[in-house]
Design a protein around this motif. Structure first.
Motif, PDB file in Angstrom:
ATOM      1  N   UNK A  73      -5.439   2.182  -1.122  1.00  0.00           N
ATOM      2  CA  UNK A  73      -5.173   1.831  -2.535  1.00  0.00           C
ATOM      3  C   UNK A  73      -3.759   1.436  -2.571  1.00  0.00           C
ATOM      4  N   UNK A  74      -3.491   0.266  -3.105  1.00  0.00           N
ATOM      5  CA  UNK A  74      -2.408  -0.442  -3.132  1.00  0.00           C
ATOM      6  C   UNK A  74      -1.670  -0.118  -4.497  1.00  0.00           C
ATOM      7  N   UNK A  75      -0.827   0.897  -4.610  1.00  0.00           N
ATOM      8  CA  UNK A  75      -0.278   1.280  -5.890  1.00  0.00           C
ATOM      9  C   UNK A  75       1.109   0.711  -6.220  1.00  0.00           C
ATOM     10  N   UNK A  76       0.893  -0.441  -7.118  1.00  0.00           N
ATOM     11  CA  UNK A  76       2.188  -1.121  -7.575  1.00  0.00           C
ATOM     12  C   UNK A  76       1.870  -1.822  -8.703  1.00  0.00           C
ATOM     13  N   UNK A  77       2.778  -1.990  -9.745  1.00  0.00           N
ATOM     14  CA  UNK A  77       2.611  -2.834 -10.962  1.00  0.00           C
ATOM     15  C   UNK A  77       3.042  -4.353 -10.577  1.00  0.00           C
ATOM     16  N   UNK A  78       3.545  -4.676  -9.454  1.00  0.00           N
ATOM     17  CA  UNK A  78       3.866  -5.883  -8.919  1.00  0.00           C
ATOM     18  C   UNK A  78       3.007  -6.730  -8.266  1.00  0.00           C
ATOM     19  N   UNK A  79       2.522  -7.714  -8.997  1.00  0.00           N
ATOM     20  CA  UNK A  79       1.299  -8.805  -8.390  1.00  0.00           C
ATOM     21  C   UNK A  79       1.732  -9.407  -7.035  1.00  0.00           C
ATOM     22  N   UNK A  80       3.073  -9.378  -6.853  1.00  0.00           N
ATOM     23  CA  UNK A  80       3.581 -10.171  -5.580  1.00  0.00           C
ATOM     24  C   UNK A  80       3.605  -9.301  -4.595  1.00  0.00           C
ATOM     25  N   UNK A  81       3.947  -8.011  -4.924  1.00  0.00           N
ATOM     26  CA  UNK A  81       3.838  -6.958  -3.586  1.00  0.00           C
ATOM     27  C   UNK A  81       2.542  -6.446  -3.261  1.00  0.00           C
ATOM     28  N   UNK A  82       1.580  -6.546  -4.397  1.00  0.00           N
ATOM     29  CA  UNK A  82       0.164  -6.250  -4.104  1.00  0.00           C
ATOM     30  C   UNK A  82      -0.408  -7.150  -3.405  1.00  0.00           C
ATOM     31  N   UNK A  83      -0.003  -8.653  -3.550  1.00  0.00           N
ATOM     32  CA  UNK A  83      -0.600  -9.887  -2.591  1.00  0.00           C
ATOM     33  C   UNK A  83      -0.173  -9.761  -1.305  1.00  0.00           C
ATOM     34  N   UNK A  84       0.979  -9.335  -1.058  1.00  0.00           N
ATOM     35  CA  UNK A  84       1.837  -9.196   0.226  1.00  0.00           C
ATOM     36  C   UNK A  84       0.816  -8.116   1.060  1.00  0.00           C
ATOM     37  N   UNK A  85       0.522  -7.029   0.459  1.00  0.00           N
ATOM     38  CA  UNK A  85      -0.058  -5.797   1.034  1.00  0.00           C
ATOM     39  C   UNK A  85      -1.476  -6.103   1.319  1.00  0.00           C
ATOM     40  N   UNK A  86      -2.221  -6.841   0.393  1.00  0.00           N
ATOM     41  CA  UNK A  86      -3.554  -7.199   0.516  1.00  0.00           C
ATOM     42  C   UNK A  86      -3.860  -8.109   1.713  1.00  0.00           C
ATOM     43  N   UNK A  87      -2.780  -8.982   2.133  1.00  0.00           N
ATOM     44  CA  UNK A  87      -2.988  -9.858   3.015  1.00  0.00           C
ATOM     45  C   UNK A  87      -3.232  -9.391   4.389  1.00  0.00           C
ATOM     46  N   UNK A  88      -2.752  -7.812   4.547  1.00  0.00           N
ATOM     47  CA  UNK A  88      -2.816  -7.143   5.734  1.00  0.00           C
ATOM     48  C   UNK A  88      -4.109  -6.437   5.820  1.00  0.00           C
ATOM     49  N   UNK A  89      -4.781  -6.103   4.717  1.00  0.00           N
ATOM     50  CA  UNK A  89      -5.711  -5.011   4.742  1.00  0.00           C
ATOM     51  C   UNK A  89      -6.709  -5.565   5.405  1.00  0.00           C
ATOM     52  N   UNK A  90      -7.350  -4.473   6.134  1.00  0.00           N
ATOM     53  CA  UNK A  90      -8.592  -4.556   6.812  1.00  0.00           C
ATOM     54  C   UNK A  90      -9.782  -3.823   6.174  1.00  0.00           C
ATOM     55  N   UNK A  91     -10.730  -4.815   5.518  1.00  0.00           N
ATOM     56  CA  UNK A  91     -11.907  -4.012   5.083  1.00  0.00           C
ATOM     57  C   UNK A  91     -11.494  -4.102   3.374  1.00  0.00           C
ATOM     58  N   UNK A  92     -12.062  -2.925   2.747  1.00  0.00           N
ATOM     59  CA  UNK A  92     -12.252  -2.930   1.298  1.00  0.00           C
ATOM     60  C   UNK A  92     -10.805  -2.440   0.980  1.00  0.00           C
ATOM     61  N   UNK A  93     -10.293  -2.716  -0.360  1.00  0.00           N
ATOM     62  CA  UNK A  93      -9.079  -2.045  -0.982  1.00  0.00           C
ATOM     63  C   UNK A  93      -9.436  -1.622  -2.324  1.00  0.00           C
ATOM     64  N   UNK A  94      -8.386  -0.743  -2.860  1.00  0.00           N
ATOM     65  CA  UNK A  94      -8.325  -0.748  -4.151  1.00  0.00           C
ATOM     66  C   UNK A  94      -7.113  -1.017  -4.563  1.00  0.00           C
ATOM     67  N   UNK A  95      -6.928  -1.708  -5.892  1.00  0.00           N
ATOM     68  CA  UNK A  95      -5.622  -1.983  -6.619  1.00  0.00           C
ATOM     69  C   UNK A  95      -5.428  -0.890  -7.726  1.00  0.00           C
TER      70      UNK A  95
END
Length: 266
Positions: A73-95
């Motif tokens: 679960x990527x926990x941030x109010x910053x969409x840029x930080x979320x995007x950076x993290x999601x690029x590394x995610x393997x499989x499903x995620x939650x924002x």
């Protein structure tokens, strides 16, 4: 009950120190401990680092994914930080999280579509922090409808009615409980989630409040929670309450938990 493990959060002093020191062992131990305790998602939060949030968040994603396949679960109010993290995610995620604020909604929406994420929809609209169940329902309705119009399926949405500490607002618990029930009645396919420990902030014996609030929230229809899964009594309460509410056919999960020693009185 879907459990989001809350422990890897930079708002906690020891956790922030571990992140700053890039202490892989400490972070990985926390991740594994939460998974073994029953977490379905592992929350990762680096918000305390402000300008470095993206880098720390990416590091957390990489480190945690080395020791578990549980989704993050990527926990941030910053969409840029979320995007950076999601690029590394393997499989499903939650924002965690989108809100009714127009700029934040517009910034996070492309990420939901591109990565097919589940999403926590926080009942905040930018102009107020809702305090009544009716206000929470009004904001939730707007976010749900907007997400549905953009093709985000109801089952991907986890509405958070915003838990304010009882020490700040003594009516907070009842407002959240009523909102959980009202949102469920109007939008039965949408999940309801909350950060349970927020209720006890600033008060003594916090776990006592958290555990009892969790039981009450489940009775009103809460089906996901951001909690500390390493609180064994809290987890025992969740198993027991689910059984009492008819969510455990033939009490099989309850019996299994008993045999595994998860229901011992503490």
């Amino acid at each position: 009950m879907l459990i989001v493990g809350e422990r890897i959060n930079s708002s906690h002093k020891m956790m922030a120190q571990a992140m700053e020191a890039r202490d892989v062992t400490f972070i990985q131990k926390e991740a594994v401990m939460q998974v073994e305790s029953g977490a379905n998602y592992i929350d990762v939060n680096a918000g305390a680092f402000l300008a470095e949030e993206s880098e720390v968040l990416k590091w957390l994603v990489e480190v945690v994914q080395q020791v578990t396949t549980q989704p993050l679960c990527i926990d941030t109010p910053d969409p840029d930080a979320a995007a950076a993290a999601l690029r590394l995610i393997r499989g499903k995620a939650m924002i965690n999280s989108i809100t009714a604020e127009k700029e934040r909604f517009a910034a996070f929406l492309p990420l939901l579509k591109a990565y097919d994420c589940d999403v926590v929809a926080l009942c905040v609209d930018g102009s107020r922090v809702p305090t009544t169940a009716e206000e929470k329902l009004e904001i939730a309705s707007g976010i749900i409808q907007s997400l549905n119009q953009e093709g985000i399926a109801p089952e991907r949405i986890y509405v958070d009615p915003v838990v304010q500490p009882l020490s700040v607002d003594p009516t907070s618990a009842m407002a959240v409980l009523s909102a959980i029930e009202m949102i469920g009645a109007q939008f039965p396919e949408v999940h309801r989630i909350c950060g349970v420990s927020n209720i006890s902030f600033g008060l003594p014996s916090r776990r006592q409040l958290n555990r009892n609030f969790m039981v009450l929230a489940m009775q009103r229809g809460l089906d996901a929670a951001i909690i500390d899964p390493c609180d064994e009594q809290l987890m025992a309460n969740i198993i027991t309450t689910n059984t009492l509410l008819g969510g455990d056919e033939y009490c099989l999960s309850y019996i299994k938990a008993y045999r595994e020693g998860k229901l011992a009185e503490r």
